[in-house]
Design an enzyme around this catalytic site. Sequence first.
Site, PDB file in Angstrom:
ATOM      1  N   ARG A 228      -7.795   8.411   1.241  1.00 39.73           N
ATOM      2  CA  ARG A 228      -8.877   7.572   0.720  1.00 39.73           C
ATOM      3  C   ARG A 228      -9.957   7.402   1.780  1.00 39.73           C
ATOM      4  NH1 ARG A 228      -8.058   8.111  -3.846  1.00 39.73           N
ATOM      5  NH2 ARG A 228      -7.583   6.627  -5.474  1.00 39.73           N
ATOM      6  N   GLU A 257     -18.765   7.922  -1.473  1.00 44.59           N
ATOM      7  CA  GLU A 257     -18.696   9.113  -2.326  1.00 44.59           C
ATOM      8  C   GLU A 257     -19.818   9.147  -3.361  1.00 44.59           C
ATOM      9  OE1 GLU A 257     -14.663   9.782  -3.701  1.00 44.59           O
ATOM     10  OE2 GLU A 257     -13.927   9.913  -1.654  1.00 44.59           O
ATOM     11  N   HIS A 276     -13.421  15.206  -3.498  1.00 46.19           N
ATOM     12  CA  HIS A 276     -12.305  14.399  -4.033  1.00 46.19           C
ATOM     13  C   HIS A 276     -11.590  15.144  -5.173  1.00 46.19           C
ATOM     14  CE1 HIS A 276     -10.886   9.970  -4.260  1.00 46.19           C
ATOM     15  NE2 HIS A 276      -9.916  10.775  -4.661  1.00 46.19           N
TER      16      HIS A 276
HETATM   17  P1  NAD Z   1       2.199   5.942  -1.672  1.00 43.91           P
HETATM   18  O1  NAD Z   1       1.998   4.511  -2.022  1.00 43.91           O
HETATM   19  O2  NAD Z   1       3.395   6.644  -2.212  1.00 43.91           O
HETATM   20  O3  NAD Z   1       2.208   6.122  -0.089  1.00 43.91           O
HETATM   21  C1  NAD Z   1       1.351   5.437   0.756  1.00 43.91           C
HETATM   22  C2  NAD Z   1       2.128   5.114   2.009  1.00 43.91           C
HETATM   23  O4  NAD Z   1       1.255   4.469   2.911  1.00 43.91           O
HETATM   24  C3  NAD Z   1       3.311   4.157   1.749  1.00 43.91           C
HETATM   25  O5  NAD Z   1       4.533   4.712   2.188  1.00 43.91           O
HETATM   26  C4  NAD Z   1       2.950   2.932   2.574  1.00 43.91           C
HETATM   27  O6  NAD Z   1       4.081   2.322   3.172  1.00 43.91           O
HETATM   28  C5  NAD Z   1       2.037   3.529   3.630  1.00 43.91           C
HETATM   29  N1  NAD Z   1       1.212   2.558   4.286  1.00 43.91           N
HETATM   30  C6  NAD Z   1       0.662   1.421   3.786  1.00 43.91           C
HETATM   31  N2  NAD Z   1       0.007   0.762   4.761  1.00 43.91           N
HETATM   32  C7  NAD Z   1       0.154   1.486   5.887  1.00 43.91           C
HETATM   33  C8  NAD Z   1      -0.302   1.336   7.209  1.00 43.91           C
HETATM   34  N3  NAD Z   1      -1.020   0.272   7.576  1.00 43.91           N
HETATM   35  N4  NAD Z   1       0.015   2.278   8.111  1.00 43.91           N
HETATM   36  C9  NAD Z   1       0.739   3.374   7.751  1.00 43.91           C
HETATM   37  N5  NAD Z   1       1.240   3.567   6.516  1.00 43.91           N
HETATM   38  C10 NAD Z   1       0.923   2.635   5.595  1.00 43.91           C
HETATM   39  O7  NAD Z   1       0.866   6.685  -2.107  1.00 43.91           O
HETATM   40  P2  NAD Z   1       0.669   8.248  -2.328  1.00 43.91           P
HETATM   41  O8  NAD Z   1       0.874   8.545  -3.774  1.00 43.91           O
HETATM   42  O9  NAD Z   1       1.432   8.998  -1.290  1.00 43.91           O
HETATM   43  O10 NAD Z   1      -0.900   8.372  -2.056  1.00 43.91           O
HETATM   44  C11 NAD Z   1      -1.406   8.305  -0.717  1.00 43.91           C
HETATM   45  C12 NAD Z   1      -2.915   8.260  -0.763  1.00 43.91           C
HETATM   46  O11 NAD Z   1      -3.438   9.427  -1.376  1.00 43.91           O
HETATM   47  C13 NAD Z   1      -3.456   7.072  -1.582  1.00 43.91           C
HETATM   48  O12 NAD Z   1      -4.519   6.494  -0.902  1.00 43.91           O
HETATM   49  C14 NAD Z   1      -3.992   7.718  -2.817  1.00 43.91           C
HETATM   50  O13 NAD Z   1      -5.051   6.980  -3.372  1.00 43.91           O
HETATM   51  C15 NAD Z   1      -4.474   9.041  -2.259  1.00 43.91           C
HETATM   52  N6  NAD Z   1      -4.676  10.055  -3.295  1.00 43.91           N
HETATM   53  C16 NAD Z   1      -5.731  10.898  -3.146  1.00 43.91           C
HETATM   54  C17 NAD Z   1      -5.982  11.859  -4.126  1.00 43.91           C
HETATM   55  C18 NAD Z   1      -7.128  12.815  -3.977  1.00 43.91           C
HETATM   56  O14 NAD Z   1      -7.652  13.270  -4.986  1.00 43.91           O
HETATM   57  N7  NAD Z   1      -7.522  13.173  -2.778  1.00 43.91           N
HETATM   58  C19 NAD Z   1      -5.179  11.944  -5.264  1.00 43.91           C
HETATM   59  C20 NAD Z   1      -4.082  11.089  -5.359  1.00 43.91           C
HETATM   60  C21 NAD Z   1      -3.841  10.143  -4.366  1.00 43.91           C
END
Ligand code: NAD
Length: 302
Positions: A228, A257, A276
């Site tokens: 993000r 964005e 994205h």
């Molecule tokens: P998820 O919730 O499964 O994993 C996120 C992880 O981040 C969790 O394990 C959580 O414990 C950890 N976290 C939270 N705060 C933290 C911190 N301060 N320090 C370190 N770790 C921390 O989510 P996900 O499904 O793995 O998605 C991860 C990211 O990818 C999200 O931001 C999501 O929006 C993004 N995403 C991007 C796209 C894209 O098109 N580029 C698509 C889907 C998801």
Amino acid sequence: MRLLVCDPTAPSAIAAMREAGIEVDVRDDISPEELEAVIADYDAIVVRSRTKVRQPLIDKAVNLKLIIRGGVGLDNIDVEYARSKGIAVRNTPTASSNSVAELTVGYLLALARQLPQVTASMKAGKWEKKAFSKGSEIAGKTLGLIGYGRIGRLVARKATALGMRVLAYDPYVTEAEEGVTLLPLDELLPQADYISLHVPHTPETHYIVNADSFARMKDGVRIINCGRGGTLDETALYENIVGGKVAGAALDVFEDEKKDRGQRLLSLPQVIGSPHIGAGTVEAKARVGEEVARIAIEFAAA
Ligand code: NAD
């Protein structure tokens, strides 16, 4: 149940919901004004990221019981307000994880061999063999993951299979799969050849990678953000690329964005990027559709 599809959704999902007896209207390019005018007629809506479901719209949604967000982030929905009105808010958090993880691996290899840059050079009619023969392998290199959730874990598995050593920082996780070492951020930063962000954008993760973090990293580190925008300080990244500390960066998400869209960073030859598109695959869209239909059908049957 009357359901309005407000953003593009897989036709198979629409068919499945209709087959289950849900009355589905599809207006997947509906404007905010049009949506406000018709929202009172619906029990459920399906949105992706385009449609914003804010307080004023929720106030008009007098019959709404369910909001389904096809995708992960709920930033376009006033979730707490909707829930306070008794409206269930659901999303499809796992549907796109593998697509984002594959994009991340693609960026690891693209950064190692400057694939977008060399392609641009070839398309310009050049044969810059010498300039582009300074690549490196990713096998044997260390990948530092910030965030070890659904996507972080998938990236770790794929990177391990490609021969990388994987470190991960996630204060909310206590166990990692074989081959992955969990450790504090300040121990991860100086060891990683590649750093990839997979955290949501929260007050806690805002600029989790900042000027101080860059100072702790290895010279020649490469950065990937398919998570993000706002988790990575883009100004600090820019300065560290120009200053020679960071060898390359690949960004699928940006702080802004809408307007800036990372243009200052993308003006640097070391930076590659995409608009994205992490979840932008046929497979992820199909899985989002399946999940959306399953949620709606289960809700209607309950
Ligand atoms: P998820 O919730 O499964 O994993 C996120 C992880 O981040 C969790 O394990 C959580 O414990 C950890 N976290 C939270 N705060 C933290 C911190 N301060 N320090 C370190 N770790 C921390 O989510 P996900 O499904 O793995 O998605 C991860 C990211 O990818 C999200 O931001 C999501 O929006 C993004 N995403 C991007 C796209 C894209 O098109 N580029 C698509 C889907 C998801």
